[in-house]
Design a protein around this motif. Structure first.
Motif, PDB file in Angstrom:
ATOM      1  N   VAL A  26       6.701 -14.519  -6.755  1.00 46.31           N
ATOM      2  CA  VAL A  26       5.578 -14.264  -5.851  1.00 46.31           C
ATOM      3  C   VAL A  26       6.163 -13.902  -4.496  1.00 46.31           C
ATOM      4  CG1 VAL A  26       3.520 -15.236  -4.773  1.00 46.31           C
ATOM      5  CG2 VAL A  26       4.165 -15.949  -7.085  1.00 46.31           C
ATOM      6  N   GLY A  28       5.228 -12.735  -0.551  1.00 45.10           N
ATOM      7  CA  GLY A  28       4.167 -12.699   0.451  1.00 45.10           C
ATOM      8  C   GLY A  28       3.952 -11.296   0.994  1.00 45.10           C
ATOM      9  N   GLY A  29       2.768 -11.079   1.560  1.00 45.80           N
ATOM     10  CA  GLY A  29       2.445  -9.784   2.136  1.00 45.80           C
ATOM     11  C   GLY A  29       3.253  -9.493   3.394  1.00 45.80           C
ATOM     12  N   GLY A  33      -3.294 -10.048   6.293  1.00 43.29           N
ATOM     13  CA  GLY A  33      -4.321  -9.490   5.426  1.00 43.29           C
ATOM     14  C   GLY A  33      -3.784  -8.917   4.132  1.00 43.29           C
ATOM     15  N   ASP A  34      -2.478  -8.688   4.057  1.00 45.24           N
ATOM     16  CA  ASP A  34      -1.848  -8.185   2.839  1.00 45.24           C
ATOM     17  C   ASP A  34      -1.594  -9.376   1.922  1.00 45.24           C
ATOM     18  OD1 ASP A  34      -0.412  -6.937   0.847  1.00 45.24           O
ATOM     19  OD2 ASP A  34       1.222  -6.274   2.138  1.00 45.24           O
ATOM     20  N   GLU A  35      -2.158  -9.347   0.732  1.00 42.34           N
ATOM     21  CA  GLU A  35      -2.047 -10.477  -0.186  1.00 42.34           C
ATOM     22  C   GLU A  35      -0.664 -10.625  -0.808  1.00 42.34           C
ATOM     23  OE1 GLU A  35      -5.116 -10.546  -3.092  1.00 42.34           O
ATOM     24  OE2 GLU A  35      -6.674 -10.148  -1.637  1.00 42.34           O
ATOM     25  N   GLY A  36       0.152  -9.618  -0.735  1.00 43.98           N
ATOM     26  CA  GLY A  36       1.449  -9.679  -1.384  1.00 43.98           C
ATOM     27  C   GLY A  36       1.326  -9.273  -2.834  1.00 43.98           C
ATOM     28  N   ARG A  37       2.339  -9.636  -3.606  1.00 43.84           N
ATOM     29  CA  ARG A  37       2.307  -9.265  -5.022  1.00 43.84           C
ATOM     30  C   ARG A  37       3.092 -10.271  -5.844  1.00 43.84           C
ATOM     31  NH1 ARG A  37       6.043  -3.852  -5.426  1.00 43.84           N
ATOM     32  NH2 ARG A  37       4.697  -3.560  -7.205  1.00 43.84           N
ATOM     33  N   ASP A  38       2.905 -10.176  -7.148  1.00 48.50           N
ATOM     34  CA  ASP A  38       3.624 -11.072  -8.046  1.00 48.50           C
ATOM     35  C   ASP A  38       4.009 -10.307  -9.298  1.00 48.50           C
ATOM     36  OD1 ASP A  38       1.560 -12.264 -10.433  1.00 48.50           O
ATOM     37  OD2 ASP A  38       0.648 -11.246  -8.743  1.00 48.50           O
ATOM     38  N   ASP A  59       0.709  -5.686 -10.592  1.00 53.95           N
ATOM     39  CA  ASP A  59      -0.222  -4.676 -10.087  1.00 53.95           C
ATOM     40  C   ASP A  59       0.058  -3.274 -10.605  1.00 53.95           C
ATOM     41  OD1 ASP A  59       2.131  -4.529  -8.606  1.00 53.95           O
ATOM     42  OD2 ASP A  59       1.130  -4.230  -6.681  1.00 53.95           O
TER      43      ASP A  59
END
Length: 89
Positions: A26, A28-29, A33-38, A59
């Motif tokens: 995981v 972080g963004g 406001g950026d949710e990041g990615r996993d 994603d």
């Protein structure tokens, strides 16, 4: 005297970043406001589970080589093996 490092992580109380195939990375963004990615870790380059990792991002489905930064963490899942097979999973 320092203890020798084991080749395979035996528990989740190790210092530093490590992972097994099947764990989730995981990240972080980069901005507010950026949710990041996993993504799922599908490949290791070191036997002791230290970075870098081959990650399949949730994603995009794309696989990339990742050197995790300070904004990343690994979600560990129980290893698949004898216990899962014995329990019929």
């Amino acid at each position: 005297m320092a203890r020798p490092r084991t080749e395979h992580p035996s528990d989740e109380h190790r210092a530093g970043v490590w992972a097994r195939v099947g764990d989730r990375l995981v990240v972080g963004g980069a901005t507010v406001g950026d949710e990041g990615r996993d993504g799922e870790i599908i490949g290791l380059h070191h036997a002791d589970g230290t970075p870098p990792y081959d990650v399949r991002w949730s994603d995009t489905g794309r696989v990339t080589l990742v050197f995790p930064g300070p904004d990343a963490h690994v979600q560990h899942f129980p290893p698949h093996g004898r216990k899962a097979v014995a329990q019929g999973r």
